[in-house]
Write a protein that holds these residues in place. Sequence first.
Motif, PDB file in Angstrom:
ATOM      1  N   UNK A   1      56.572  45.904  34.502  1.00  0.00           N
ATOM      2  CA  UNK A   1      56.923  44.974  33.432  1.00  0.00           C
ATOM      3  C   UNK A   1      57.793  43.895  34.049  1.00  0.00           C
ATOM      4  N   UNK A   2      57.399  42.651  33.825  1.00  0.00           N
ATOM      5  CA  UNK A   2      58.047  41.520  34.470  1.00  0.00           C
ATOM      6  C   UNK A   2      58.426  40.506  33.402  1.00  0.00           C
ATOM      7  N   UNK A   3      59.586  39.890  33.569  1.00  0.00           N
ATOM      8  CA  UNK A   3      60.031  38.870  32.612  1.00  0.00           C
ATOM      9  C   UNK A   3      59.311  37.557  32.855  1.00  0.00           C
ATOM     10  N   UNK A   4      59.006  36.857  31.766  1.00  0.00           N
ATOM     11  CA  UNK A   4      58.592  35.471  31.964  1.00  0.00           C
ATOM     12  C   UNK A   4      59.245  34.599  30.905  1.00  0.00           C
ATOM     13  N   UNK A   5      59.144  33.297  31.114  1.00  0.00           N
ATOM     14  CA  UNK A   5      59.861  32.375  30.231  1.00  0.00           C
ATOM     15  C   UNK A   5      58.909  31.552  29.393  1.00  0.00           C
ATOM     16  N   UNK A   6      57.682  31.978  29.376  1.00  0.00           N
ATOM     17  CA  UNK A   6      56.710  31.254  28.566  1.00  0.00           C
ATOM     18  C   UNK A   6      57.026  31.473  27.096  1.00  0.00           C
ATOM     19  N   UNK A   7      56.551  30.563  26.301  1.00  0.00           N
ATOM     20  CA  UNK A   7      56.776  30.638  24.859  1.00  0.00           C
ATOM     21  C   UNK A   7      56.215  31.943  24.289  1.00  0.00           C
ATOM     22  N   UNK A   8      55.016  32.269  24.741  1.00  0.00           N
ATOM     23  CA  UNK A   8      54.355  33.462  24.239  1.00  0.00           C
ATOM     24  C   UNK A   8      54.733  34.613  25.149  1.00  0.00           C
ATOM     25  N   UNK A   9      55.222  35.631  24.611  1.00  0.00           N
ATOM     26  CA  UNK A   9      55.809  36.639  25.490  1.00  0.00           C
ATOM     27  C   UNK A   9      54.826  37.641  26.054  1.00  0.00           C
ATOM     28  N   UNK A  10      53.812  37.980  25.309  1.00  0.00           N
ATOM     29  CA  UNK A  10      52.984  39.096  25.744  1.00  0.00           C
ATOM     30  C   UNK A  10      51.767  38.617  26.510  1.00  0.00           C
ATOM     31  N   UNK A  11      51.817  38.713  27.802  1.00  0.00           N
ATOM     32  CA  UNK A  11      50.620  38.412  28.561  1.00  0.00           C
ATOM     33  C   UNK A  11      50.537  39.344  29.760  1.00  0.00           C
ATOM     34  N   UNK A  12      49.331  39.492  30.256  1.00  0.00           N
ATOM     35  CA  UNK A  12      49.143  40.290  31.458  1.00  0.00           C
ATOM     36  C   UNK A  12      49.300  39.377  32.664  1.00  0.00           C
ATOM     37  N   UNK A  13      50.029  39.853  33.670  1.00  0.00           N
ATOM     38  CA  UNK A  13      50.036  39.098  34.918  1.00  0.00           C
ATOM     39  C   UNK A  13      48.803  39.440  35.745  1.00  0.00           C
ATOM     40  N   UNK A  14      48.555  40.719  35.909  1.00  0.00           N
ATOM     41  CA  UNK A  14      47.332  41.107  36.589  1.00  0.00           C
ATOM     42  C   UNK A  14      46.996  42.575  36.339  1.00  0.00           C
ATOM     43  N   UNK A  15      45.812  42.867  36.699  1.00  0.00           N
ATOM     44  CA  UNK A  15      45.171  44.163  36.653  1.00  0.00           C
ATOM     45  C   UNK A  15      44.819  44.492  38.092  1.00  0.00           C
ATOM     46  N   UNK A  16      45.081  45.734  38.528  1.00  0.00           N
ATOM     47  CA  UNK A  16      44.859  46.029  39.954  1.00  0.00           C
ATOM     48  C   UNK A  16      43.850  47.155  40.180  1.00  0.00           C
ATOM     49  N   UNK A  17      43.017  46.949  41.173  1.00  0.00           N
ATOM     50  CA  UNK A  17      42.109  47.986  41.657  1.00  0.00           C
ATOM     51  C   UNK A  17      42.504  48.357  43.080  1.00  0.00           C
ATOM     52  N   UNK A  18      42.223  49.598  43.430  1.00  0.00           N
ATOM     53  CA  UNK A  18      42.645  50.121  44.724  1.00  0.00           C
ATOM     54  C   UNK A  18      41.529  50.054  45.762  1.00  0.00           C
ATOM     55  N   UNK A  19      41.869  49.564  46.948  1.00  0.00           N
ATOM     56  CA  UNK A  19      40.972  49.592  48.104  1.00  0.00           C
ATOM     57  C   UNK A  19      41.433  50.694  49.051  1.00  0.00           C
ATOM     58  N   UNK A  20      40.537  51.165  49.902  1.00  0.00           N
ATOM     59  CA  UNK A  20      40.853  52.312  50.754  1.00  0.00           C
ATOM     60  C   UNK A  20      41.839  51.997  51.872  1.00  0.00           C
ATOM     61  N   UNK A  21      41.841  50.765  52.378  1.00  0.00           N
ATOM     62  CA  UNK A  21      42.676  50.494  53.552  1.00  0.00           C
ATOM     63  C   UNK A  21      43.090  49.034  53.614  1.00  0.00           C
ATOM     64  N   UNK A  22      44.133  48.783  54.376  1.00  0.00           N
ATOM     65  CA  UNK A  22      44.560  47.401  54.638  1.00  0.00           C
ATOM     66  C   UNK A  22      43.390  46.578  55.195  1.00  0.00           C
ATOM     67  N   UNK A  23      42.607  47.196  56.051  1.00  0.00           N
ATOM     68  CA  UNK A  23      41.495  46.463  56.661  1.00  0.00           C
ATOM     69  C   UNK A  23      40.463  46.047  55.629  1.00  0.00           C
TER      70      UNK A  23
END
Lengths: 338, 338, 338, 338
Positions: free
Chosen positions: A215-237
């Motif tokens: 959960x991250x703060x933002x200063x936009x007028x509208x408060x509820x938004x997603x910053x991102x959705x994450x999927x997992x990869x197997x390796x740095x490479x």
Amino acid sequence: MTTVSDRYDPGPQIAQVGSINIGTRDIEKSLWFFRDLLGMEEVQRDGNVAYLRCYQEFGHHSLVLTEQDDAIVNAFSFRTRRPEDVELFYNDLQAQEIEAVEIPAGHEAGRGTAVRFLLPGGDHPFELYYDIDKPEADPSLRSRLPSNSSRRRGLGVRRIDHFNIQTAPGRINQAEQWVRDNLGFKRREFAKFADSNTIMASWMSVTAQMHDLAIVANFEEKSAQMHHLAFNLESFSDSLAAADILRDLDVSYGAGPGKHGIGQAMYLYVHDPGSDHRVELYSGGYLIFDPDWDPLEWKAVDFPEGLTWYGDPIDTTPGNRGRDTTGSAPLYLSRQLA
Amino acid sequence: MTTVSDRYDPGPQIAQVGSINIGTRDIEKSLWFFRDLLGMEEVQRDGNVAYLRCYQEFGHHSLVLTEQDDAIVNAFSFRTRRPEDVELFYNDLQAQEIEAVEIPAGHEAGRGTAVRFLLPGGDHPFELYYDIDKPEADPSLRSRLPSNSSRRRGLGVRRIDHFNIQTAPGRINQAEQWVRDNLGFKRREFAKFADSNTIMASWMSVTAQMHDLAIVANFEEKSAQMHHLAFNLESFSDSLAAADILRDLDVSYGAGPGKHGIGQAMYLYVHDPGSDHRVELYSGGYLIFDPDWDPLEWKAVDFPEGLTWYGDPIDTTPGNRGRDTTGSAPLYLSRQLA
Amino acid sequence: MTTVSDRYDPGPQIAQVGSINIGTRDIEKSLWFFRDLLGMEEVQRDGNVAYLRCYQEFGHHSLVLTEQDDAIVNAFSFRTRRPEDVELFYNDLQAQEIEAVEIPAGHEAGRGTAVRFLLPGGDHPFELYYDIDKPEADPSLRSRLPSNSSRRRGLGVRRIDHFNIQTAPGRINQAEQWVRDNLGFKRREFAKFADSNTIMASWMSVTAQMHDLAIVANFEEKSAQMHHLAFNLESFSDSLAAADILRDLDVSYGAGPGKHGIGQAMYLYVHDPGSDHRVELYSGGYLIFDPDWDPLEWKAVDFPEGLTWYGDPIDTTPGNRGRDTTGSAPLYLSRQLA
Amino acid sequence: MTTVSDRYDPGPQIAQVGSINIGTRDIEKSLWFFRDLLGMEEVQRDGNVAYLRCYQEFGHHSLVLTEQDDAIVNAFSFRTRRPEDVELFYNDLQAQEIEAVEIPAGHEAGRGTAVRFLLPGGDHPFELYYDIDKPEADPSLRSRLPSNSSRRRGLGVRRIDHFNIQTAPGRINQAEQWVRDNLGFKRREFAKFADSNTIMASWMSVTAQMHDLAIVANFEEKSAQMHHLAFNLESFSDSLAAADILRDLDVSYGAGPGKHGIGQAMYLYVHDPGSDHRVELYSGGYLIFDPDWDPLEWKAVDFPEGLTWYGDPIDTTPGNRGRDTTGSAPLYLSRQLA
């Protein structure tokens, strides 16, 4: 007499990030992105709704694409530890006079009954469920490895990893506290605004991951938004290979690859061309098994290297799209309750 | 009336693999291996005993090297979820008439009270504890990342990962069942002997890892021995770099690198030149968050690719040392109770 | 009659980047950096001069550290293809009335006769030589692989890779043309200033590498300085591990890791704490075998992604030190002829 | 008077591995393998002949698939350094009374005049050419990187790397000597049979690669066959990802991944399901720039680790197919001259 067992009754618990239901203005473009490029399996298609999962997921879906006018987030769904937890959570919400809605089985295909409510302090639509079908993949896609529901394909996303959601600074402490007190999330790493008790960002988990939810703060007028959705990869490479391929395609690249100091995982941000939602391809990171983990605090002076230990810096200016300088990131309000 | 809460009281629980205490005939050689080559921190040295931890571990130690004539395993130690779990486990053992010994705080430096017993069906010495000091590293070794207790060094082992222990086929089912029923381990993947109900191998965890503990059958006269001890590396590429470096040193290389089908992690086996114990450098693998995980069974016909999905094959012939063909692997009996 | 052979007599040729001789104000710090951290072998030490080489180099040295007041570059040395090429080059220089100095064998330990001159248009001190001793490493460092002169150690630099030198825009075209016409370098990729015939940067090689030498324009008052010296790492993953380790040490980190669009190699810049020279750890990249390679031109609009295809952006502002914001990069004038 | 120039006239030279023309019984299966799976571009299709190239190749093709009954190798083609070298080589062959055939431009689409002959001592059909078209890729495939002819796709083969051919022990020394004396290949690493002057294997190059061509002895009745054809991948990690994907497909997997001690490159062998030819996916390795490289000899005792420094061992038993135990590798005779 209070027994040890009573004292430690865990009550209803969240087991894992389950799935996300996002609106997209162009479901074919989103399917190209998530299925053909990232390599997800399209498990089911019902008209304007598509259900997808990653190659190491057995549940029916971790992503629902709903074609609709507003590319808002329709639901952030979490799976409970036990079947009865869904009702127990519902009771808890009622007891707190938080409006909650019961969603019947099949509302999302393959899923059982769920309870829906808005995150106090955050207004994000959360759904909790336990039952989920575990369909076999089409024979043409099956893996010979029993721990894969299908073969690795495309950029190789193997499971949904976490959500990063934003809310207004004036309410973020309430939201963060609520998910810790009521959903059992544990604070793992965090930062506060300088000279303030207000949380700037908090990374929390119910699993051994450093975070299932930020959960991250933002200063936009509208408060509820997603910053991102994450999927997992197997390796740095795999992150490097993905970066190479994404840079060469006509998609809106964000930032990365780089390694977060926070969590020590590699990030790579890109926007789904159908919905414009920001998607993180995430790899590595440390795991937490210590039962007495002491949350790690990042001071303002160190925060930039918390964001980027090495690699492509993350610009936290609202609306920033990283390497895509053609526009600003739109606000993605989360869908309201009803 | 029995409430939901009563039904789900978790009782005492194991939180994580804690540490291992191994005998070594030459502690200086073992220190060269674990500290100088693998990159562990020597936290404390008390005469013929050395305490080490990895760069992402905050507890006082995950490895204890004890210079002694027999390079046996003195203790496999697990950390409980709550302080009171140590006593609760002790009570459970008493109730089952399993002989257990209370070990006072400080018996291993930095550690609180522990309970010691032999694994029923396996005879391995298990110790359970909760309290552990969290000393800061020497300033010369500290990392700027708060999630590292020291800087990454050497081959980069970042935390203890799991134990692989062996017992006789006639008692393995008892041992495996006991750790599941009494310590809360969940079976994640397993194989049985052909046309038999006897377990050949079982991979179990109390965490999101595919396994924190594996129990494997062997046919040696002496039933209780460790097959290997594993440390975690950050990436597959770290495994390759480690292989390259180890092959060029005068150490007894085992097998690897290769990718297990079981767990989808990369393995690399090498022997500590001081104790001759087999150490696995382990990276990657999938995580399990599903609360209803259905254990995956490997049939005999598929088992070879469960061991080696790709890479250097593992030879399961007793005594096999992989690329080191100069001798057979000795039996490492575990130390008995008293 | 002119025969085919005559027409294609190659004349004297450069075979490879040989070595660099840099001044350092603190040779012990520089030895810590190049030998202990990067993993080079200290082959010989003569008072205030140290000779080092990488683990896949057989020649006596690829780096000479000379303790002196000015951390200038004393010499950029290239090795010729044939013994007689040294004299042939000398004759060519004489014929062009370019001042050249013969340097006797042993001036740099282990090296034969060399010819020294200043690059026309660039004023950088170039030295050409052929003979170089090939000493065996100390037995304690030897590798079991015959293609390694010593074992891989530290961050794993395996050979010197290339030089990146700078000169004034008003003279850069002359310098670049001269090395192509006289030393046989081939232009592989390049950029010109917008609406101008002036070269902004040119990447050139005598080998299959995309560049052994880059010449870049700068606007500083003093024209002849080195931008960086590069060593080669075996893989992209080695670059990531190096970045992780370097970020956690008290050294002046520059930029990276990132992947150049130009050359498709991964970069990572760091400053030697003894000399403050910028060192690139370089990995990957494509090779050129086509005899009719057409130099690739980067237009100004694409140049930023030529510098950084993905990863940490390179700031080309003069004096920029990347993540080290504590000062500006000093000018490193190259030593003059006498 | 003989001048320096005369003495060093290089004469006609080979610049690079050009292409290979292989027979396949099922061109659609072979196209699935090379184009859809490995990621090559199908540049042209003329009935039963398809022309393909890799994403970093600009020439018209590096692979020709010819549908025919016998899956033999139709031609191993090398590109000369200069246009006139084709005729100069032809003259040299005539002078040595080696039968040679001139092949007109367009015999392989996009290619100029070539000369064809059988390798003395080896009977392999070699073709030498210089002119080759450099067509742009279809717009849908183009990369934004000027050094890529198309975008990276599939398993990411980026260029043809080398050929490994076999001949009878009684003639191998002749064959190896001939390519060194007449085509300018330099011996880089080699092994001889124990107590014999007979070459067991020789790795040779005209470029900075450790080998562009390997000649290996075999004891089969038919002497001239290809052991494998190799394509280059960008990194070791790409080899691991390829292994993971190939193991999960219904293709005949050979051996690997592993790292050769010889050349220090990573290998991975797989058979094209259309032709059954063995294809190596090859990554890494050291480069040779030293003009006085001394060929490295592998003694019999060390040869196994020359083949496999780490990883999946290579079984050199004739007919061995590695992990595919369903049959033996067929003999792939090379096509004769006419």
